[in-house]
Design a protein around this motif. Structure first.
Motif, PDB file in Angstrom:
ATOM      1  N   VAL A  11      44.308  33.164  44.726  1.00  0.00           N
ATOM      2  CA  VAL A  11      45.088  33.946  43.654  1.00  0.00           C
ATOM      3  C   VAL A  11      44.769  33.684  42.466  1.00  0.00           C
ATOM      4  CG1 VAL A  11      46.041  35.895  43.348  1.00  0.00           C
ATOM      5  CG2 VAL A  11      45.736  34.906  45.579  1.00  0.00           C
ATOM      6  N   ARG A  13      46.323  33.619  38.815  1.00  0.00           N
ATOM      7  CA  ARG A  13      47.649  34.444  37.991  1.00  0.00           C
ATOM      8  C   ARG A  13      47.264  34.526  36.397  1.00  0.00           C
ATOM      9  NH1 ARG A  13      51.715  30.856  41.833  1.00  0.00           N
ATOM     10  NH2 ARG A  13      51.374  31.599  43.763  1.00  0.00           N
ATOM     11  N   ASN A  25      49.721  38.396  39.636  1.00  0.00           N
ATOM     12  CA  ASN A  25      47.890  38.591  39.902  1.00  0.00           C
ATOM     13  C   ASN A  25      47.005  39.233  39.390  1.00  0.00           C
ATOM     14  OD1 ASN A  25      49.274  36.430  41.943  1.00  0.00           O
ATOM     15  ND2 ASN A  25      49.552  38.445  43.335  1.00  0.00           N
ATOM     16  N   VAL A  28      40.821  37.067  42.704  1.00  0.00           N
ATOM     17  CA  VAL A  28      40.705  35.905  43.831  1.00  0.00           C
ATOM     18  C   VAL A  28      39.377  35.568  43.443  1.00  0.00           C
ATOM     19  CG1 VAL A  28      40.714  36.012  46.356  1.00  0.00           C
ATOM     20  CG2 VAL A  28      42.465  37.531  44.994  1.00  0.00           C
ATOM     21  N   TRP A  42      38.524  40.077  40.302  1.00  0.00           N
ATOM     22  CA  TRP A  42      39.181  40.463  39.600  1.00  0.00           C
ATOM     23  C   TRP A  42      39.826  41.789  38.758  1.00  0.00           C
ATOM     24  CZ3 TRP A  42      38.554  41.096  34.260  1.00  0.00           C
ATOM     25  CH2 TRP A  42      38.060  40.819  33.707  1.00  0.00           C
ATOM     26  N   LEU A 125      45.967  40.853  47.518  1.00  0.00           N
ATOM     27  CA  LEU A 125      46.679  40.827  46.272  1.00  0.00           C
ATOM     28  C   LEU A 125      47.031  41.216  44.516  1.00  0.00           C
ATOM     29  CD1 LEU A 125      45.970  37.300  47.982  1.00  0.00           C
ATOM     30  CD2 LEU A 125      48.010  38.644  49.056  1.00  0.00           C
ATOM     31  N   VAL A 126      46.161  41.668  44.511  1.00  0.00           N
ATOM     32  CA  VAL A 126      46.321  42.296  43.034  1.00  0.00           C
ATOM     33  C   VAL A 126      46.253  43.920  43.123  1.00  0.00           C
ATOM     34  CG1 VAL A 126      44.848  42.196  41.027  1.00  0.00           C
ATOM     35  CG2 VAL A 126      44.560  40.670  42.923  1.00  0.00           C
TER      36      VAL A 126
END
Length: 127
Positions: A11, A13, A25, A28, A42, A125-126
Motif C-alpha cells: 500500500v 502511503r 493510503n 496499491v 491510486w 484499502l484506499v
C-alpha cells in the motif's frame, strides 16, 4: 478452471510529516511474478489530504504517484528504475523511503486475475 496465481502488494502511503508517522493510503502496487504483472492503482482524495495537512503540496504527491506508474509500466516516467526487470522494479518500489510517498509492509495472496485484484485492493484499502 483458472490458475491461482500468488501475488505480493504494498500500500502506498502519503506521509506529509515523517516525524509524526501520520499517513493516508493513496495507492496499491501489485506484483504477480507468474503473470509477469506489475501495476499501480491510486486515488488521491485532495479534499481530505488538504484538510488533514494544509501545507501539503498535492501536485507533488500526484507527481510521485506518476513516477510509480512509470516504474510499473517500464517507461520514461520511471527513470532508470523503469529499465530493470519487473521483479527488480517491485523491489525498488517496496523499499522503505523517507519521502512524502512511502510503501507499507509487503503482503501477499492468491488470485486468478491480478488486475481485478489490484482494483479490489484499491477499493478496500484506499477508498
Amino acid at each position: 478452471m483458472s490458475a491461482r496465481l500468488s501475488y505480493q502488494y504494498v500500500v502506498l502511503r502519503c506521509v506529509p510529516r515523517v516525524d509524526r508517522e501520520e499517513f493516508v493510503n493513496v495507492g496499491v502496487v501489485l506484483h504477480c511474478q507468474a503473470a509477469d504483472y506489475l501495476d499501480v492503482a491510486w486515488q488521491v482524495d485532495r479534499e481530505r489530504l488538504a484538510a488533514l495537512f494544509p501545507a501539503l503540496d498535492l501536485d507533488r504527491v500526484c507527481d510521485a504517484l506518476a513516477f510509480v506508474e512509470g516504474v510499473c509500466a517500464g517507461d520514461e516516467r520511471g527513470g532508470v528504475a523503469a529499465g530493470t526487470p519487473i521483479g527488480q522494479r517491485f523491489g525498488f518500489l517496496r523499499a522503505p523511503k523517507s519521502t512524502v510517498l512511502q510503501p507499507g509492509p509487503v503482503h501477499g495472496g492468491v488470485t486468478e486475475d491480478p488486475a481485478r485484484q489490484l482494483e479490489r485492493l484499491l477499493h478496500t484499502l484506499v477508498g
